[in-house]
Design a protein around this motif. Structure first.
Motif, PDB file in Angstrom:
ATOM      1  N   ILE A 232       0.892  -1.336   0.122  1.00 52.55           N
ATOM      2  CA  ILE A 232      -0.137   0.355   0.105  1.00 52.55           C
ATOM      3  C   ILE A 232       0.879   0.957  -0.173  1.00 52.55           C
ATOM      4  O   ILE A 232       1.941   1.272   0.337  1.00 52.55           O
ATOM      5  N   ASN A 233       0.211   2.474  -0.691  1.00 50.30           N
ATOM      6  CA  ASN A 233       1.413   3.848  -0.486  1.00 50.30           C
ATOM      7  C   ASN A 233       0.029   4.521   0.059  1.00 50.30           C
ATOM      8  O   ASN A 233       0.368   6.103  -0.470  1.00 50.30           O
ATOM      9  N   LYS A 234      -1.247   4.527   0.366  1.00 48.17           N
ATOM     10  CA  LYS A 234      -2.526   5.277   0.516  1.00 48.17           C
ATOM     11  C   LYS A 234      -2.865   5.041   2.067  1.00 48.17           C
ATOM     12  O   LYS A 234      -2.581   4.081   2.352  1.00 48.17           O
ATOM     13  N   GLN A 237      -5.572   2.890   1.843  1.00 51.80           N
ATOM     14  CA  GLN A 237      -5.663   1.393   1.604  1.00 51.80           C
ATOM     15  C   GLN A 237      -5.433   0.631   3.010  1.00 51.80           C
ATOM     16  O   GLN A 237      -5.171  -0.795   2.829  1.00 51.80           O
ATOM     17  N   SER A 298       3.531   2.595 -10.611  1.00 56.98           N
ATOM     18  CA  SER A 298       1.807   3.431 -10.265  1.00 56.98           C
ATOM     19  C   SER A 298       1.717   2.077  -9.624  1.00 56.98           C
ATOM     20  O   SER A 298       2.150   1.466  -9.293  1.00 56.98           O
ATOM     21  N   ASN A 299       0.061   1.790 -10.047  1.00 55.84           N
ATOM     22  CA  ASN A 299      -1.039   1.240  -9.278  1.00 55.84           C
ATOM     23  C   ASN A 299      -0.309  -0.280  -9.875  1.00 55.84           C
ATOM     24  O   ASN A 299      -0.515  -1.472  -9.243  1.00 55.84           O
ATOM     25  N   LYS A 300      -0.775  -0.510 -11.261  1.00 59.72           N
ATOM     26  CA  LYS A 300       0.018  -1.995 -11.857  1.00 59.72           C
ATOM     27  C   LYS A 300       1.249  -2.461 -11.152  1.00 59.72           C
ATOM     28  O   LYS A 300       1.634  -3.573 -10.677  1.00 59.72           O
ATOM     29  N   ILE A 302       2.755  -1.949  -8.057  1.00 62.59           N
ATOM     30  CA  ILE A 302       2.722  -2.075  -6.678  1.00 62.59           C
ATOM     31  C   ILE A 302       2.372  -2.941  -6.733  1.00 62.59           C
ATOM     32  O   ILE A 302       1.761  -3.635  -5.550  1.00 62.59           O
ATOM     33  N   LYS A 303       0.750  -3.756  -7.361  1.00 63.37           N
ATOM     34  CA  LYS A 303      -0.132  -5.196  -7.472  1.00 63.37           C
ATOM     35  C   LYS A 303       1.017  -5.775  -8.467  1.00 63.37           C
ATOM     36  O   LYS A 303      -0.408  -7.340  -7.895  1.00 63.37           O
TER      37      LYS A 303
END
Length: 315
Positions: A232-234, A237, A298-300, A302-303
Motif C-alpha cells: 500500500i502507499n495510501k 488502503q 504506478s498501481n500496476k 505496486i500490485k
C-alpha cells in the motif's frame, strides 16, 4: 525436552556406538501397549488406509524400520530417515550401525498429520510409518501447535513437530512483539528489523508515522505461502476494523540478481532448547521473483506480486 527431529540430527561417527537395549527401545517407541493390556489403543485408533485421492505420489512405503543406536549410554535409539529417492543419494554415514526394529509389539509405527503434505508423507513412508487417520495413538504428529491439554496428554514415546510456545517466534505478530521488546533493551543489536505495526493495536501510531509516497507491506500475522500479502502507499488502503495485520515499511531498493528480487534461506533443526541444540542444514535455498524489479511508480507495479514476492508458492 527433545523435539521429534532428534532422529534427523546428523550423527558423528564413533568406533563403538552403544547398542540399544530392549528396554531402551521400548521406552522410546512403545505407546504403553503393555502385555497386560493396561493401556491399549481405542478401537478408533487403528490405522486406516489412506483414501485414493490423498495417496501421495512418489516413494513406496518401506516394510522395514531401521534404528540408529545412540552414541551415549542409556539413551534410546532413534529412527533412521533415508533421503528421498529423487535425490539419487544414499545416507551412508553410520548406516552400518543401524539395526532392524523387529519387536512386533512396537509395530506398526504410526504418524498423524492434519494436512496432506507429500514431502512429510513420503519421508514417513520411506521410514516404515503407517498413517493414522483417527485417534491419538501416534508415534509422530506433524501439524499445527497442540494446545496445552494435548501437550500434557502426550506419552513418553510420542513426538510432535512444534515445541510448546514456539509460535512466539513462528508467528509474525508474536515475533515482532519479542523483537521490539529486545530492541528496547538492546537497540544496537536488534536494529536489523524494519519498524512494524500490529493492527488494530498500533493504528494510531502508524497513522502518525505514515509518510506520503512511502510504500508499506501488509501481511496476515499467521499467514504463509504469500497469502494475503499486499503493498500500500495510501493511508486509506489500510485494513479497517478489527482485522489483524502486520504492517512494515517496504524496503524499496533490494539487491537484485538478473534484475530479480530474491531471498536466501538457511534451514535448521532445533532438537532441544535446554540445553540449546541446533543443527544447520548444509545447503541453503534461494527463492526468486519471476518479474523484473522496477521502481514502484504506478498501481500496476505496486500490485505485481510476481515482482515483489519471492514465495515459490506464488512464483
Amino acid at each position: 525436552g527433545n523435539c521429534c527431529f532428534h532422529g534427523l540430527a546428523p550423527m558423528s561417527r564413533r568406533d563403538s556406538p552403544v547398542p540399544p537395549s530392549e528396554s531402551d527401545t521400548l521406552s522410546e517407541l512403545s505407546l504403553a501397549r503393555s502385555d497386560s493390556g493396561d493401556e491399549l489403543p481405542d478401537a478408533d485408533d487403528e490405522p486406516e488406509p489412506i483414501p485414493a485421492g490423498l495417496q501421495p505420489k512418489g516413494d513406496q512405503r518401506s516394510d522395514t524400520v531401521l534404528l540408529l543406536p545412540s552414541l551415549f549410554k542409556g539413551l534410546p535409539a532413534t529412527i533412521w530417515f533415508e533421503y528421498p529417492t529423487f535425490l539419487r543419494l544414499t545416507r551412508d554415514e553410520a548406516r552400518d550401525c543401524t539395526v532392524d526394529l523387529s519387536d512386533k509389539r512396537l509395530l506398526p509405527l504410526l504418524f498423524k498429520s492434519d494436512r496432506t503434505i507429500n514431502c512429510i508423507l513420503n519421508v514417513c513412508k520411506r521410514s516404515g510409518f503407517t498413517r493414522l487417520l483417527k485417534g491419538q495413538s501416534f508415534n509422530l504428529y506433524w501439524g499445527h501447535h497442540l494446545n496445552e491439554r494435548a501437550m500434557r496428554n502426550l506419552g513418553p514415546s510420542q513426538v510432535v513437530n512444534h515445541f510448546p510456545g514456539s509460535y512466539g517466534i513462528g508467528r509474525k505478530d508474536h515475533l515482532w512483539k519479542n523483537v521490539s521488546r529486545m530492541q528496547r533493551q538492546h537497540p544496537a543489536a536488534y536494529d536489523f528489523c524494519a519498524k512494524s505495526y500490529l493492527l488494530p493495536r498500533d493504528r494510531e501510531a502508524f497513522e502518525r508515522d505514515f509518510e506520503e509516497g512511502e510504500v508499506y507491506i501488509v501481511k496476515p500475522p499467521a499467514g504463509a505461502e504469500g497469502r494475503g500479502i499486499r503493498l500500500i502507499n495510501k493511508i486509506d488502503q489500510l485494513p479497517r476494523g478489527s482485522v489483524q495485520m502486520l504492517v512494515q515499511r517496504y524496503l524499496g531498493e533490494p539487491h537484485l540478481v538478473n534484475n530479480k528480487k530474491y531471498d536466501l534461506r538457511i534451514y535448521v533443526a532445533v532438537t532441544s532448547f535446554d540445553p540449546l541444540r541446533i543443527y544447520t542444514f548444509k545447503e541453503g535455498l534461494a527463492r526468486f521473483a519471476t518479474s523484473d524489479y522496477v521502481e514502484i511508480h504506478s498501481n500496476k507495479s505496486i500490485k505485481d506480486r510476481y515482482m515483489h514476492l519471492t514465495n515459490y508458492s506464488v512464483n
